[in-house]
Design a protein around this motif. Structure first.
Motif, PDB file in Angstrom:
ATOM      1  N   UNK A  54      46.550  46.263  24.696  1.00  0.00           N
ATOM      2  CA  UNK A  54      45.263  46.556  24.091  1.00  0.00           C
ATOM      3  C   UNK A  54      44.504  47.648  24.822  1.00  0.00           C
ATOM      4  N   UNK A  55      43.199  47.443  24.914  1.00  0.00           N
ATOM      5  CA  UNK A  55      42.326  48.397  25.592  1.00  0.00           C
ATOM      6  C   UNK A  55      42.480  48.213  27.092  1.00  0.00           C
ATOM      7  N   UNK A  56      43.141  49.169  27.734  1.00  0.00           N
ATOM      8  CA  UNK A  56      43.452  49.010  29.153  1.00  0.00           C
ATOM      9  C   UNK A  56      42.203  49.044  30.027  1.00  0.00           C
ATOM     10  N   UNK A  57      41.183  49.753  29.621  1.00  0.00           N
ATOM     11  CA  UNK A  57      39.943  49.800  30.410  1.00  0.00           C
ATOM     12  C   UNK A  57      39.298  48.413  30.448  1.00  0.00           C
ATOM     13  N   UNK A  58      39.259  47.756  29.286  1.00  0.00           N
ATOM     14  CA  UNK A  58      38.736  46.386  29.234  1.00  0.00           C
ATOM     15  C   UNK A  58      39.617  45.461  30.067  1.00  0.00           C
ATOM     16  N   UNK A  59      40.924  45.651  29.963  1.00  0.00           N
ATOM     17  CA  UNK A  59      41.851  44.818  30.716  1.00  0.00           C
ATOM     18  C   UNK A  59      41.662  44.947  32.214  1.00  0.00           C
ATOM     19  N   UNK A  60      41.506  46.183  32.703  1.00  0.00           N
ATOM     20  CA  UNK A  60      41.325  46.391  34.141  1.00  0.00           C
ATOM     21  C   UNK A  60      40.045  45.702  34.635  1.00  0.00           C
ATOM     22  N   UNK A  61      38.968  45.851  33.876  1.00  0.00           N
ATOM     23  CA  UNK A  61      37.698  45.215  34.271  1.00  0.00           C
ATOM     24  C   UNK A  61      37.858  43.704  34.326  1.00  0.00           C
ATOM     25  N   UNK A  62      38.475  43.138  33.279  1.00  0.00           N
ATOM     26  CA  UNK A  62      38.624  41.685  33.213  1.00  0.00           C
ATOM     27  C   UNK A  62      39.500  41.158  34.345  1.00  0.00           C
ATOM     28  N   UNK A  63      40.601  41.849  34.632  1.00  0.00           N
ATOM     29  CA  UNK A  63      41.494  41.401  35.705  1.00  0.00           C
ATOM     30  C   UNK A  63      40.790  41.473  37.055  1.00  0.00           C
ATOM     31  N   UNK A  64      40.025  42.524  37.282  1.00  0.00           N
ATOM     32  CA  UNK A  64      39.316  42.645  38.565  1.00  0.00           C
ATOM     33  C   UNK A  64      38.282  41.528  38.721  1.00  0.00           C
ATOM     34  N   UNK A  65      37.579  41.237  37.635  1.00  0.00           N
ATOM     35  CA  UNK A  65      36.607  40.139  37.693  1.00  0.00           C
ATOM     36  C   UNK A  65      37.311  38.815  37.971  1.00  0.00           C
ATOM     37  N   UNK A  66      38.450  38.605  37.315  1.00  0.00           N
ATOM     38  CA  UNK A  66      39.193  37.365  37.511  1.00  0.00           C
ATOM     39  C   UNK A  66      39.694  37.243  38.949  1.00  0.00           C
ATOM     40  N   UNK A  67      40.215  38.328  39.504  1.00  0.00           N
ATOM     41  CA  UNK A  67      40.670  38.295  40.896  1.00  0.00           C
ATOM     42  C   UNK A  67      39.498  38.035  41.846  1.00  0.00           C
ATOM     43  N   UNK A  68      38.334  38.598  41.509  1.00  0.00           N
ATOM     44  CA  UNK A  68      37.144  38.312  42.312  1.00  0.00           C
ATOM     45  C   UNK A  68      36.776  36.838  42.267  1.00  0.00           C
ATOM     46  N   UNK A  69      36.899  36.227  41.079  1.00  0.00           N
ATOM     47  CA  UNK A  69      36.617  34.787  40.946  1.00  0.00           C
ATOM     48  C   UNK A  69      37.593  33.962  41.771  1.00  0.00           C
ATOM     49  N   UNK A  70      38.872  34.333  41.744  1.00  0.00           N
ATOM     50  CA  UNK A  70      39.869  33.625  42.544  1.00  0.00           C
ATOM     51  C   UNK A  70      39.564  33.750  44.029  1.00  0.00           C
ATOM     52  N   UNK A  71      39.165  34.941  44.448  1.00  0.00           N
ATOM     53  CA  UNK A  71      38.831  35.149  45.862  1.00  0.00           C
ATOM     54  C   UNK A  71      37.622  34.304  46.260  1.00  0.00           C
ATOM     55  N   UNK A  72      36.632  34.211  45.356  1.00  0.00           N
ATOM     56  CA  UNK A  72      35.449  33.399  45.639  1.00  0.00           C
ATOM     57  C   UNK A  72      35.823  31.916  45.717  1.00  0.00           C
ATOM     58  N   UNK A  73      36.702  31.482  44.814  1.00  0.00           N
ATOM     59  CA  UNK A  73      37.158  30.100  44.861  1.00  0.00           C
ATOM     60  C   UNK A  73      37.894  29.784  46.153  1.00  0.00           C
ATOM     61  N   UNK A  74      38.728  30.739  46.617  1.00  0.00           N
ATOM     62  CA  UNK A  74      39.431  30.555  47.886  1.00  0.00           C
ATOM     63  C   UNK A  74      38.444  30.469  49.042  1.00  0.00           C
ATOM     64  N   UNK A  75      37.393  31.293  48.979  1.00  0.00           N
ATOM     65  CA  UNK A  75      36.349  31.247  50.014  1.00  0.00           C
ATOM     66  C   UNK A  75      35.686  29.872  50.057  1.00  0.00           C
TER      67      UNK A  75
END
Length: 492
Positions: A57-78
């Motif tokens: 799909x829209x790769x720009x949307x995909x990149x933003x969403x994946x980065x946000x998701x990885x940030x959420x995972x990092x926060x959960x690990x914290x």
């Protein structure tokens, strides 16, 4: 004339007129590939939002969403690391109103974004090109995932909002207190204010002295009928009562009412009754109080109901009403059982058949049971009810910014024995108290709880007379002994 009989059946239609719709092997294979692709895109979005858009799909949307998701995972690990290494820091995220507000907004935004990504993944799977059964399966699965993921995040946002509302209502104070000699000393006042009562006279007065490092807790019970209560030098009450609170009917639980009735003596003090009561308790015990908590009895009953009751070993048959209400008397029967809010309230306050000191012991047993039995899952599943009862239950000067430290200490206290020291007869004569002796008993009780050797005069404990048992029953457990127990739970 024709040879065909008029009633003869007409000829059957030719088989070539019956149309049977079948898919070719190539079409069936293509449909399966299409279904697997749609299913894969949907599951990719569930496990890592944005990954389907990166692929098709829209790769720009995909990149933003994946980065946000990885940030959420990092926060959960914290958060996991903090839970293992610094729970007080973790509790900052759970008790800071500003952080909770931001978290609630992010959860709602995350729920909406995830639903949009799932719908887009469904679109990228081209469901209209699938066979009918596969199209129905894909649509149903996507709808179920949208509902479950958004529902979970909206529920989490609701929990955060409830928590924030409770903190903002109950813990609105701004002034923090440091521990005194390594302990937080919190005055607990149990009140039963009602239309038939004048002012607020506490039915229960206790100090929870909590070690600021280990959470080891000592409950210090103060009889409400202590006389000649002293006040510290320089206080308004000391000026009015230099020889102690010695007016007619002036017991410890009447200090609050007297101060409120004479609030003009206290200048701009916002709550002179509580301030005067805290000063009296400090002078009685020799402890510096950090905070106070007023527990409303009706709110307490609601809290017990909100968590599904509390399991208690009832030592004897207890009346639920006063002696003047004998015409409607009901009882809590003896034995180990789960009490609802109304029964727990009467377990804590009944004294028709015994005295204030038995009631003090029962109150400690109830507090110990609540601390031991209140599980995190119970709190999570009943958070709305607990919050509603909490607003009616508590009035306190504990500020929200100190909740992280106190919540951590509360968890530590659950894993340790709770000790008890009570200033009850025959050790202390409530009509003519020896206050220097009271302060020695309190100090020794804390030393014993901390594993330090008591001072040379030793810890003085009450030697109580045996309770006479009915001829047809074994002697009930004497809960007055709980007032001097090193382990309240065991004594109960």
């Amino acid at each position: 004339m024709s040879d065909v009989h008029p009633s003869a059946p007409s000829a059957a239609p030719a088989r070539s007129d019956v149309r049977v719709r079948t898919l070719s092997p190539v079409r069936r294979a293509s449909d399966r590939v299409q279904f697997r692709r749609g299913l894969t895109l949907t599951l990719m979005t569930l496990l890592m939002p944005g990954s389907a858009q990166l692929v098709m799909g829209n790769r720009r949307v995909g990149r933003i969403a994946v980065r946000v998701w990885l940030g959420c995972l990092a926060f959960g690990l914290l958060l996991v690391v903090l839970a293992l290494t610094s729970r007080s820091t973790l509790f900052i995220f759970a008790t800071n109103p500003r952080i909770l507000t931001i978290g609630r907004v992010l959860l709602i935004a995350g729920a909406l974004a995830w639903v949009l990504l799932l719908l887009d993944a469904w679109r990228l799977g081209r469901p209209l090109q699938m066979g009918r059964s596969h199209r129905l399966w894909m649509t149903g699965l996507n709808a179920a995932l949208c509902f479950s993921t958004a529902g979970a995040l909206f529920f989490a946002a609701h929990l955060v909002g409830v928590q924030n509302g409770l903190i903002g209502t109950v813990f609105a104070a701004q002034t923090s207190a440091d521990p005194s000699e390594g302990r937080y000393n919190i005055l607990l006042l149990g009140t039963d204010a009602g239309d038939d009562r004048e002012g607020m006279r506490p039915d229960s007065l206790q100090v929870a002295s909590v070690d600021a490092e280990t959470g080891r807790t000592v409950l210090i019970g103060l009889p409400r009928n202590l006389e000649d209560v002293p006040f510290p030098e320089g206080s308004v009450m000391r000026r009015e009562f230099p020889d102690g609170f010695d007016c007619d009917g002036c017991y410890l639980n009447a200090v609050n009412t007297w101060a409120l009735d004479h609030r003009e003596l206290f200048g701009d003090q916002p709550d002179p009754g509580i301030r005067a009561t805290m000063e009296a308790v400090e002078e009685i015990t020799g402890l510096t109080l950090s905070y106070h908590v007023i527990v409303d009895m009706a709110g307490f009953a609601s809290l017990v109901d909100a968590v599904g009751g509390v399991e208690i070993d009832v030592p004897e048959r207890l009346a639920k009403f006063g002696a003047e209400d004998s015409w409607r008397q009901e009882y809590i029967e003896p034995g180990r059982q789960r009490l609802d809010g109304d029964e727990a309230l009467w377990f804590a306050r009944s004294r028709v058949q015994n005295d204030d000191f038995s009631r003090m012991g029962r109150q400690k047993c109830l507090m110990s049971a609540m601390v031991a039995q209140l599980e995190p899952t119970t709190v999570l599943m009943n958070v709305q009810k607990i919050a509603e009862s909490g607003k009616a239950l508590l009035t306190t000067d504990i500020p929200a910014k100190d909740l992280n430290v106190l919540a951590d200490l509360a968890l530590k206290a659950r894993a340790q024995d709770i000790s008890s020291v009570s200033l009850t007869p025959p050790v202390i004569d409530t009509g003519n108290p020896d206050y220097p002796k009271v302060r020695r008993i309190v100090a020794d009780g804390i030393d014993t709880a901390e594993g330090r050797a008591p001072r040379k005069h030793g810890l003085e404990r009450a030697s109580l007379p045996a309770v006479s048992a009915p001829e047809s029953a074994a002697a009930p457990k004497d809960l007055r002994k709980v007032n001097q127990a090193d382990d309240v739970a065991a004594a109960c």
